[in-house]
Structures are given as structure tokens and as C-alpha cells.
Design a protein around this motif. Structure first.
Motif, mmCIF file in Angstrom:
data_model
loop_
_atom_site.group_PDB
_atom_site.id
_atom_site.type_symbol
_atom_site.label_atom_id
_atom_site.label_comp_id
_atom_site.label_asym_id
_atom_site.label_seq_id
_atom_site.Cartn_x
_atom_site.Cartn_y
_atom_site.Cartn_z
ATOM 1 N N MET A 1 -0.593 21.728 18.286
ATOM 2 C CA MET A 1 -0.377 20.687 17.273
ATOM 3 C C MET A 1 -1.714 20.132 16.812
ATOM 4 S SD MET A 1 1.242 16.877 17.668
ATOM 5 C CE MET A 1 -0.215 16.453 18.627
ATOM 6 N N ASP A 2 -1.943 20.123 15.506
ATOM 7 C CA ASP A 2 -3.163 19.563 14.942
ATOM 8 C C ASP A 2 -2.816 18.386 14.046
ATOM 9 O OD1 ASP A 2 -4.963 21.386 16.093
ATOM 10 O OD2 ASP A 2 -4.496 22.888 14.557
ATOM 11 N N ILE A 3 -3.480 17.251 14.284
ATOM 12 C CA ILE A 3 -3.358 16.094 13.407
ATOM 13 C C ILE A 3 -4.549 16.136 12.456
ATOM 14 C CG2 ILE A 3 -3.410 13.569 13.310
ATOM 15 C CD1 ILE A 3 -2.052 13.582 16.073
ATOM 16 N N HIS A 4 -4.277 16.323 11.173
ATOM 17 C CA HIS A 4 -5.357 16.572 10.220
ATOM 18 C C HIS A 4 -5.978 15.299 9.670
ATOM 19 C CE1 HIS A 4 -4.429 20.771 10.434
ATOM 20 N NE2 HIS A 4 -3.202 20.605 9.962
ATOM 21 N N ALA A 5 -5.165 14.325 9.284
ATOM 22 C CA ALA A 5 -5.688 13.150 8.595
ATOM 23 C C ALA A 5 -4.602 12.085 8.551
ATOM 24 C CB ALA A 5 -6.121 13.524 7.174
ATOM 25 N N ILE A 6 -4.951 10.922 7.995
ATOM 26 C CA ILE A 6 -3.949 9.897 7.707
ATOM 27 C C ILE A 6 -3.308 10.232 6.366
ATOM 28 C CG2 ILE A 6 -3.574 7.457 7.189
ATOM 29 C CD1 ILE A 6 -5.784 6.772 9.142
ATOM 30 N N ASP A 7 -2.018 10.514 6.390
ATOM 31 C CA ASP A 7 -1.313 10.833 5.153
ATOM 32 C C ASP A 7 -1.117 9.575 4.310
ATOM 33 O OD1 ASP A 7 0.580 13.053 3.785
ATOM 34 O OD2 ASP A 7 1.568 11.094 3.688
ATOM 35 N N HIS A 8 -0.689 8.491 4.952
ATOM 36 C CA HIS A 8 -0.534 7.208 4.265
ATOM 37 C C HIS A 8 -0.364 6.124 5.309
ATOM 38 C CE1 HIS A 8 3.714 8.476 4.855
ATOM 39 N NE2 HIS A 8 3.995 7.174 4.936
ATOM 40 N N ILE A 9 -0.460 4.896 4.893
ATOM 41 C CA ILE A 9 -0.096 3.766 5.738
ATOM 42 C C ILE A 9 1.030 3.017 5.046
ATOM 43 C CG2 ILE A 9 -2.353 3.519 6.819
ATOM 44 C CD1 ILE A 9 -2.865 1.167 4.893
ATOM 45 N N GLU A 10 1.854 2.346 5.835
ATOM 46 C CA GLU A 10 2.939 1.554 5.270
ATOM 47 C C GLU A 10 2.860 0.138 5.818
ATOM 48 O OE1 GLU A 10 7.803 1.654 4.518
ATOM 49 O OE2 GLU A 10 6.830 3.200 5.761
ATOM 50 N N LEU A 11 2.809 -0.828 4.923
ATOM 51 C CA LEU A 11 2.837 -2.229 5.302
ATOM 52 C C LEU A 11 4.245 -2.756 5.129
ATOM 53 C CD1 LEU A 11 -0.238 -1.711 4.390
ATOM 54 C CD2 LEU A 11 -0.329 -4.179 4.065
ATOM 55 N N TYR A 12 4.728 -3.489 6.123
ATOM 56 C CA TYR A 12 5.960 -4.246 5.974
ATOM 57 C C TYR A 12 5.564 -5.649 5.515
ATOM 58 C CZ TYR A 12 8.741 -0.690 8.430
ATOM 59 O OH TYR A 12 9.398 0.466 8.791
ATOM 60 N N VAL A 13 6.132 -6.078 4.403
ATOM 61 C CA VAL A 13 5.719 -7.334 3.786
ATOM 62 C C VAL A 13 6.938 -8.134 3.354
ATOM 63 C CG1 VAL A 13 3.510 -6.399 3.000
ATOM 64 C CG2 VAL A 13 5.502 -6.241 1.511
ATOM 65 N N GLY A 14 6.744 -9.442 3.214
ATOM 66 C CA GLY A 14 7.839 -10.297 2.800
ATOM 67 C C GLY A 14 8.233 -10.111 1.358
ATOM 68 N N ASP A 15 7.282 -9.728 0.501
ATOM 69 C CA ASP A 15 7.553 -9.552 -0.926
ATOM 70 C C ASP A 15 6.675 -8.416 -1.430
ATOM 71 O OD1 ASP A 15 7.648 -9.692 -3.736
ATOM 72 O OD2 ASP A 15 8.014 -11.850 -3.713
ATOM 73 N N ALA A 16 7.261 -7.223 -1.574
ATOM 74 C CA ALA A 16 6.494 -6.042 -1.951
ATOM 75 C C ALA A 16 5.832 -6.200 -3.317
ATOM 76 C CB ALA A 16 7.388 -4.798 -1.940
ATOM 77 N N ARG A 17 6.534 -6.794 -4.267
ATOM 78 C CA ARG A 17 5.950 -6.930 -5.614
ATOM 79 C C ARG A 17 4.767 -7.893 -5.604
ATOM 80 N NH1 ARG A 17 8.640 -4.183 -9.300
ATOM 81 N NH2 ARG A 17 10.822 -3.619 -8.924
ATOM 82 N N GLN A 18 4.878 -8.963 -4.863
ATOM 83 C CA GLN A 18 3.767 -9.911 -4.782
ATOM 84 C C GLN A 18 2.558 -9.259 -4.111
ATOM 85 O OE1 GLN A 18 3.890 -13.345 -1.976
ATOM 86 N NE2 GLN A 18 3.790 -14.562 -3.842
ATOM 87 N N SER A 19 2.786 -8.531 -3.029
ATOM 88 C CA SER A 19 1.692 -7.848 -2.354
ATOM 89 C C SER A 19 1.067 -6.785 -3.244
ATOM 90 C CB SER A 19 2.190 -7.212 -1.052
ATOM 91 O OG SER A 19 2.596 -8.196 -0.134
ATOM 92 N N ALA A 20 1.897 -6.063 -4.005
ATOM 93 C CA ALA A 20 1.384 -5.043 -4.919
ATOM 94 C C ALA A 20 0.523 -5.669 -6.003
ATOM 95 C CB ALA A 20 2.538 -4.261 -5.535
ATOM 96 N N PHE A 21 0.894 -6.863 -6.437
ATOM 97 C CA PHE A 21 0.091 -7.553 -7.453
ATOM 98 C C PHE A 21 -1.301 -7.845 -6.915
ATOM 99 C CE2 PHE A 21 -1.475 -11.363 -9.605
ATOM 100 C CZ PHE A 21 -1.381 -10.960 -10.929
ATOM 101 N N TYR A 22 -1.378 -8.306 -5.658
ATOM 102 C CA TYR A 22 -2.691 -8.592 -5.067
ATOM 103 C C TYR A 22 -3.499 -7.303 -4.917
ATOM 104 C CZ TYR A 22 -6.326 -9.588 -1.689
ATOM 105 O OH TYR A 22 -7.542 -9.675 -1.065
ATOM 106 N N PHE A 23 -2.916 -6.287 -4.281
ATOM 107 C CA PHE A 23 -3.667 -5.061 -4.049
ATOM 108 C C PHE A 23 -4.035 -4.362 -5.359
ATOM 109 C CE2 PHE A 23 -1.925 -5.321 0.314
ATOM 110 C CZ PHE A 23 -3.101 -5.122 1.021
ATOM 111 N N GLY A 24 -3.216 -4.533 -6.378
ATOM 112 C CA GLY A 24 -3.530 -3.936 -7.665
ATOM 113 C C GLY A 24 -4.568 -4.730 -8.419
#
Length: 365
Positions: A1-24
Motif C-alpha cells: 500500500m502506497d499513500i501518495h499525497a493528500i487528496d483533499h481535506i474536509e472541514l466540518y463547519v457550522g455554516d458552509a456558505r459563510q466559511s466559503a465566503f471567508y476562504f474565497g
């Protein structure tokens, strides 16, 4: 078994749209996909953001029974899933469970016209999950049939500007007495190697740090444990506010930290301050720097070095109400370590931030 890289990370958040506004708007990520009950993601709303080679999913639970809802209740907004790229998700899942990993979600296949993605999940540290991801066909398709692409409109200001390249590392705080077991878990189960360890003391506080890394050298965890023989510090504060082990900060690599910090600062990102005296003997300590010293001082960028070269780094203030998760921007100029020489400056900066966030008196009405 080879682990190549981080494919993605997932944040659990109270308000996805609000968090997306900040990160965007502030950090420059772009909204590329979204999913929910209508696309097979039961009980949740998820938004996919990208920048450079970084893929970040923001998920909000839509019911009390959803894991994201419970995670946010206990820990606040934070990184709940670190997804690992593998060649064979089903085979990797079976191998990891045989080595002692906790199996959480059996292999599942997501199929679309141009791509097929196989996922499975095992336990990691604390409540953080490792999602195993196998991609076939069009690798730009994130999760066929579940996360649908959005129109190409940019979420972030400065459309087309890529300030951040990829995920350099994740810094993980574990409760006292758990560092050795966590290191052993990643060695025995995931096949990671221990590449660096040290005991750090500053201002009456102390912590133990061990860095573990996948054999591909593309997945790096900086594991931190407070030394309880010294006075409590920011690692203790994180563990208290987060209610257990978790990702304290996310290290994001950039090829031009001066430009990135200047641009993010103009968009409203707040960075931890650095004492002006830090720069008085900086070049004596690390050698000549290929960046204007006055500009580094103005922006608060830290510089360290090792046998391979220099690294430039800076830490944001936490954007969360519990003052837990924050970001690190890092530019590597040959250095392979993580700025141990800057720990004292980081501690001083974070202590000031925590003090400012804890006013001595309440708000009157």
C-alpha cells in the motif's frame, strides 16, 4: 500500500456558505463544486473549494444525527477529514484494518460519465478521519454523482491569481501522554517515518514535537504534545477549547510569500504579530535573505534555516470563535524542517492574540 499525497481535506463547519465566503474572499479559494441531499450526500451540505493543488471541502450537517453536527458541537469548526490518495482504496482499507486501524466506512464507488472514484474511511487521531481515495478516469472530477461542478465564476477576489500552491503539512495537538502512541500508530498502521523530533521550551512553557511523514514525503504531520511539568501554554489552550486532539494549524505552501501575505492582508486576513526586535539580528542568525528585510518586517514574516536552505513563514490569527484552527503560509527555499528557530516568536505572537481575545471585563449593556 502506497499513500501518495493528500487528496483533499474536509472541514466540518457550522455554516458552509459563510466559511466559503471567508476562504474565497479573504484567502483566495475558488468555489468549484457543491453537493447535498439532492446529489446523494444525505443530511449535509458540502462546498468544494480549490486553489493551486489544494482541495478543501466545507461540510455542514443538516440534522442532529449527522457526524458534522456532532463534530461542530464538540470541537467547533475544524478539519475533520484528511483524505489520502491511494492506488487501491479497497485494498488499502483492508490492509490498514488488518494492521490495527479502526474501519469506519467500507469501500464505496462513485461513478460518472468521465470518472470513477472509490472511497473508504478509517480512524486517525482524535475524531479525525482518514478517507482513502482512488481516482480513475478524469482526475479533475471530485466525487461523481455527489459533488456537482459549479459555474466557473470565481469565489475569491483577484480572479485567476494563485497565491497558494499545495498543503505543506498539518500540525496536530494531542493530549499529554499520547504523543508516543500517536507516532507509533502512524508508523505501524500507515507506514509513516519519523523524520524529526525535539523538546521545545519557551517562556516557562514546553512541548514535545515529532514529525511523521509518508514514504512519498507528500503527507506530513507535525505532532505536538504539551509538557505538563511546565506552565500551561497554547497547546493546552487548544486542547481545552477543542475538547481533545485535533488539527491546530494547516500549513499551506506558496512560491512567493511576500506577495501572498500582502494580498491576503489587503483582503482582510489577520496575521499574528511579530516583535520588531526579531528582525534586528535576523540576517546574522539565518544568513543573507533574498527578500527586502524592511518588507519582511512590515508584513511580520519569519525566517529560519536548516542544512538545506531557508524557509519563510507566517501564521494567521484564528478565524474561529474558539480561537483554535489557524493557517500557516510557508515558502521553502531548500529548507525541509518547520521553523523550530521561530517557535519562540510564534509563542509570543500567539500569547498576545490569546490575551487580546480574553478581555478582563465583560461587556456592559
Amino acid at each position: 500500500m502506497d499513500i501518495h499525497a493528500i487528496d483533499h481535506i474536509e472541514l466540518y463547519v457550522g455554516d458552509a456558505r459563510q466559511s466559503a465566503f471567508y476562504f474565497g474572499t479573504a484567502v483566495g479559494f475558488h468555489l468549484c463544486g457543491q453537493g447535498g441531499p439532492e446529489t446523494g450526500l444525505d443530511g449535509q451540505r458540502s462546498l468544494l473549494l480549490t486553489q493551486g493543488d489544494i482541495r478543501m471541502v466545507l461540510t455542514t450537517g443538516l440534522s442532529a444525527a449527522h457526524p458534522a453536527t456532532e463534530y461542530v458541537r464538540r470541537h467547533g469548526d475544524g478539519i475533520a477529514v484528511v483524505a489520502l490518495e491511494v492506488d487501491d482504496a479497497a485494498g488499502a482499507y483492508a490492509e490498514l484494518v488488518a494492521r490495527g486501524a479502526t474501519g469506519l466506512s467500507a469501500p464505496r464507488t462513485w461513478t460518472g460519465a468521465d470518472a470513477e472514484v472509490v472511497t473508504a474511511e478509517v480512524g486517525g487521531f482524535g475524531d479525525v478521519v482518514h478517507r482513502l481515495v482512488e481516482r480513475r478516469g478524469d482526475r479533475a472530477v471530485f466525487l461523481p454523482g455527489a459533488v456537482e461542478p459549479t459555474p466557473p465564476a470565481r469565489t475569491g477576489s483577484g480572479a485567476g491569481q494563485q497565491l497558494l500552491c499545495d498543503i505543506d503539512h498539518l500540525a496536530v495537538c494531542v493530549p499529554p501522554g499520547q504523543l508516543a502512541d500517536t507516532v507509533a500508530l502512524y508508523a505501524r498502521v500507515f507506514g509513516f517515518r519519523e523524520i524529526f523530533t525535539e523538546h521545545i521550551e519557551v517562556a516557562g512553557q514546553a512541548m514535545n514535537s515529532t514529525v511523521v511523514q509518508s514514504r512519498s514525503e507528500r503527507v506530513t504531520l507535525v505532532l505536538l504534545e504539551p509538557d505538563t511539568s511546565r506552565r500551561p501554554g497554547q497547546i493546552d489552550a487548544f486542547l481545552s477549547e477543542h475538547h481533545g486532539a485535533g488539527v491546530q494549524h494547516l500549513g499551506l505552501r506558496t512560491d512567493d510569500i511576500v506577495t501572498a501575505v500582502g494580498a491576503l492582508g489587503e483582503r482582510g486576513v489577520r496575521f499574528a504579530g511579530t516583535p520588531a526586535t526579531y528582525y534586528d539580528d535576523l540576517e546574522r542568525r539565518v544568513g543573507a535573505i533574498a527578500a527586502p528585510l524592511d518588507r519582511l518586517r512590515e508584513l511580520g514574516i519569519l525566517v529560519d534555516h536548516d542544512h538545506g536552505g531557508q524557509l519563510l513563514q507566517i501564521f494567521t490569527e484564528s478565524m474561529h470563535v474558539r480561537r483554535t484552527l489557524f493557517l500557516e503560509l510557508i515558502e521553502r527555499r531548500g529548507a525541509r524542517t518547520f521553523g523550530s528557530g521561530n517557535i519562540k516568536a510564534l509563542y509570543e505572537a500567539k500569547e498576545r492574540e490569546l490575551a487580546a481575545a480574553s478581555p478582563a471585563q465583560g461587556v456592559g449593556v
